[in-house]
Design an enzyme around this catalytic site. Structure first.
Site, PDB file in Angstrom:
ATOM      1  CE1 TYR A 101     -13.218 -57.756  24.325  1.00  0.00           C
ATOM      2  CE2 TYR A 101     -14.468 -59.449  23.304  1.00  0.00           C
ATOM      3  CZ  TYR A 101     -13.137 -59.010  23.818  1.00  0.00           C
ATOM      4  OH  TYR A 101     -12.129 -59.331  23.104  1.00  0.00           O
ATOM      5  CB  SER A 108     -12.522 -59.861  19.361  1.00  0.00           C
ATOM      6  OG  SER A 108     -13.023 -61.147  20.109  1.00  0.00           O
TER       7      SER A 108
END
Length: 250
Positions: A150, A137
């Protein structure tokens, strides 16, 4: 007939990629926690195209069992799409839920590592042109409020992939970190623990990445000439750019 192993195939990027490869004539090993969605995916294609395996990325034993039970006609594996993962929670440190943190670490880090290790012998057996595509990501390097663990797990995916590529040098296995930005899947609904309204409003006024966009990219990566490796591929919507530094004045 080539074979792809997909984690997180019950929705989003995983489901779209499974469909794309099955449509293109590959055999697909579709894995995930939700058996009903796996069954529905399998039913879309003729018998023998999709093999399903229910597994939980936080449970190493279920990964080992799923790989051990693969039918012979779904071996070797030409591409591993390490897609399964999630974000949980939106609050900033220290107002966080440690259970959410632990689950992200267990899924995004441990699940990816355990799946990769179990699939490596089958990828080596496939020979030149075999591929591993790990979903990272942009959050690994674009910090934002609430991104905390995250973003940290996706930093691990980035660095692990680079080291995996190094360790596999000479074995003809390609390794790519695919790092998407803002994408419209069930991602935000999961992150907000089921807030469907938040999932929709998050994308208001934006044309985000779609699951089929990622499926097209994975197809491109898996079918490159076998002497080529793309180490990192970052993709964002045109409307998404890195933010300017924020200054907090006292």
């Amino acid at each position: 007939m080539p074979v792809i192993f997909v984690t997180g195939a019950t929705s989003g990027f995983g489901a779209a990629t499974a469909r794309r490869f099955a449509t293109e004539g590959w055999k697909v090993i579709a894995t995930g926690r939700r058996a009903d969605r796996l069954d529905a995916l399998k039913a879309e294609f003729p018998e023998g195209v999709i093999h399903t395996a229910q597994l939980d990325l936080t449970d190493r034993d279920s990964i080992v069992a799923a790989v051990a039970a693969l039918p012979e006609d779904f071996k070797p594996v030409d591409c591993l799409f390490n897609n399964g993962g999630l974000a949980l929670g939106t609050k900033a440190i220290p107002d966080v839920d440690l259970e959410d943190w632990d689950r992200m670490i267990d899924t995004n880090i441990k699940g990816l590592v355990h799946t990769t290790l179990e699939l490596l012998p089958l990828l080596e057996a496939a020979g030149k042109g075999a591929s591993i595509v790990n979903v990272g990501s942009v959050a690994w390097r674009w910090a934002y409020p609430g991104g905390n663990v995250y973003g940290g797990t996706k930093a691990f995916v980035h660095q692990f992939s680079q080291n995996l590529r190094t360790d596999l040098g000479g074995k003809d296995i390609r390794v790519t970190t695919l790092e998407p930005g803002m994408s419209k899947t069930e991602f935000t609904m999961v992150r907000t623990h089921g807030d469907a309204e938040a999932n929709e409003s998050f994308y208001d006024g934006v044309d985000p990445i779609r699951p089929d966009d990622i499926a097209d990219i994975v197809w491109y990566l898996a079918t490159l000439p076998p002497h080529l490796n793309i180490s990192v591929l970052e993709v964002t919507p045109v409307q998404q750019v890195a933010g300017r530094p924020e200054i907090h004045r006292h």
